[in-house]
Motif scaffolding. Sequence first.
Motif, PDB file in Angstrom:
ATOM      1  N   THR A   1       1.164   5.652   0.366  1.00  0.00           N
ATOM      2  CA  THR A   1      -0.101   7.003   1.367  1.00  0.00           C
ATOM      3  C   THR A   1       0.183   8.147   1.185  1.00  0.00           C
ATOM      4  OG1 THR A   1      -0.266   5.996   3.388  1.00  0.00           O
ATOM      5  CG2 THR A   1      -0.840   7.767   3.470  1.00  0.00           C
TER       6      THR A   1
ATOM      7  N   GLU B   1      -5.748  13.251   2.919  1.00  0.00           N
ATOM      8  CA  GLU B   1      -4.748  11.690   2.691  1.00  0.00           C
ATOM      9  C   GLU B   1      -5.790  10.594   2.159  1.00  0.00           C
ATOM     10  OE1 GLU B   1      -2.971   8.680   6.539  1.00  0.00           O
ATOM     11  OE2 GLU B   1      -2.440  11.267   6.289  1.00  0.00           O
ATOM     12  N   ARG B   2      -4.683  10.018   1.204  1.00  0.00           N
ATOM     13  CA  ARG B   2      -5.586   9.117   0.305  1.00  0.00           C
ATOM     14  C   ARG B   2      -4.723   7.427   0.482  1.00  0.00           C
ATOM     15  NH1 ARG B   2      -9.637  10.388  -3.224  1.00  0.00           N
ATOM     16  NH2 ARG B   2     -10.186  12.297  -2.201  1.00  0.00           N
ATOM     17  N   GLU B   3      -4.862   6.444   0.546  1.00  0.00           N
ATOM     18  CA  GLU B   3      -4.199   5.217   0.787  1.00  0.00           C
ATOM     19  C   GLU B   3      -4.293   4.429  -0.602  1.00  0.00           C
ATOM     20  OE1 GLU B   3      -5.062   1.772   3.562  1.00  0.00           O
ATOM     21  OE2 GLU B   3      -3.400   2.734   4.626  1.00  0.00           O
TER      22      GLU B   3
ATOM     23  N   ARG C   1       1.213  -1.674   0.209  1.00  0.00           N
ATOM     24  CA  ARG C   1      -0.125   0.339  -0.035  1.00  0.00           C
ATOM     25  C   ARG C   1       0.733   1.344   0.101  1.00  0.00           C
ATOM     26  NH1 ARG C   1      -4.377  -0.963   3.010  1.00  0.00           N
ATOM     27  NH2 ARG C   1      -3.743  -2.510   2.988  1.00  0.00           N
TER      28      ARG C   1
ATOM     29  N   THR D   1      -4.637   0.896  -2.551  1.00  0.00           N
ATOM     30  CA  THR D   1      -4.357  -0.290  -2.149  1.00  0.00           C
ATOM     31  C   THR D   1      -4.801  -0.858  -3.109  1.00  0.00           C
ATOM     32  OG1 THR D   1      -6.593  -0.692  -1.599  1.00  0.00           O
ATOM     33  CG2 THR D   1      -4.914  -0.001   0.177  1.00  0.00           C
TER      34      THR D   1
END
Length: 484
Positions: free
Chosen positions: A268, A276-278, A266, A280
Amino acid sequence: MKRPLDLRHVTSLAARDLIELVHLDRFDRLNEQIRQVRGCTRPVNLAGHTETRDAATGAVLRSYSTTDEPTGRLLTACGNRRASRCPSCSRVYAADTYHLIHAGLCGGKSVPSTVSAHPRAFVTLTAPSFGPVHNRPTTATGKVLDCRCGDRHPTDDPALGTPLDPASYDYAGAVLWNAHAGTLWARFTTYLRRELAAHLGMTQKALHAALRVSFAKVAEYQKRGLVHFHAVVRLDGPEGHTTEPPGWATTDALEYAVRQATKRARLTVAADAIGEREITWGDRIDVREITGLGDGELTDRRVAAYIAKYATKSAEDSGTVDRSLVCRPCGGRGYTRGPDGFRDLCGDCEGTGTSEPLTALPVHRHVRQMIRTAWDLGHLPEFADLKLWKWAHMLGFRGHFSTKSRRYSTTLGALRDQRRAWQRDRHASHAGLGLPAETDSTLVVSAWSFLGTGYSPGEELLAAQVRHERAVAEQFKHEGGDQE
């Protein structure tokens, strides 16, 4: 002395040019050039000469000059891999990709046949959901069910893959996922080795000394405009495909490590504009063992053909355009600098930075919104390094469509060199020259200049005929069942 042709009665410029070409002294040579580039859509036009000399004596072994050509130039294939740009060159690229993948599964092209006994799996990794979209769900028996919208979509419905509620769809997340997909894949391969070592109860250093993870992958666009990856992942000995992996390196261990690595890999991404976005992988992960040359569903040939098929596709298969949207005079900035150093509004794009208005693009509104989002995010200082404005027509995806690890099999460059050498030797044999290929004892001296791209109107008619003949032959081959 030949009398000039009177073609005033021929109204078609292409037909007039073709008639003039046919009356050239060496028309057959021109037609041969067009056939050699397989009717390439936009061939590169070169002028110049080349000589192959004996390095010791300086004697000229063979020479070539475009002054001897009927049109004074040499046509070379553009080499574009995208079927939408050049069908003929894309078929060559697909064939090379097929042999590259197939060699890593069965051997050949300097890869030993023992590689077919190595543990290998066909892996498909997808993007997560950024909002519900129109789809075509089916049962286990293949029966088509209703979409969430209540309709039962046909396979060619342009609504497939578009959001049920565009206002709530996470377009920023979708574009950023595409932009980081290549980096996410690299992180996945790192965690794959870590998870494999942990599963086998050994350190990463010990694992690296005992085996090597090799792969070849290709990216494909889904209808929703997001890429997903198809890959062949293989376990080799410490020296790659030339050495056998240890007995404890099994397909089951590989499948377990792939599934665990997709959960851990993942990224960030943080910015004031989006928070903030992850980044994945999605939940739909498919890992299947590749069988041998039998009648299984995932045979070596089927996997190689499947990956080669998608290697020639691009973003336009998801409904977008196949050209950059950046205004060339201003480089997408919307302004140019005059002699006084001040910013002047670009006269070509009128300050938008785009080569054409986004509202005028012949695309679905979902695709247009992804393009607009990529363009807007690309001009934020936080994402300047991603250059999303440059890749807006790709919906933010910046990676290569096909990649492989270093020791998976041969390389595309090696395959092209072999084809070039074979063609050179064949032409020399037909000419009765019997000349040796270039070696360390020979010296090649060349001088080339670029004249442009494309054909004259008459040559385009000849090239279209070549493309038609090749398309008919390809269709006949498939209908005859010669290919899987």
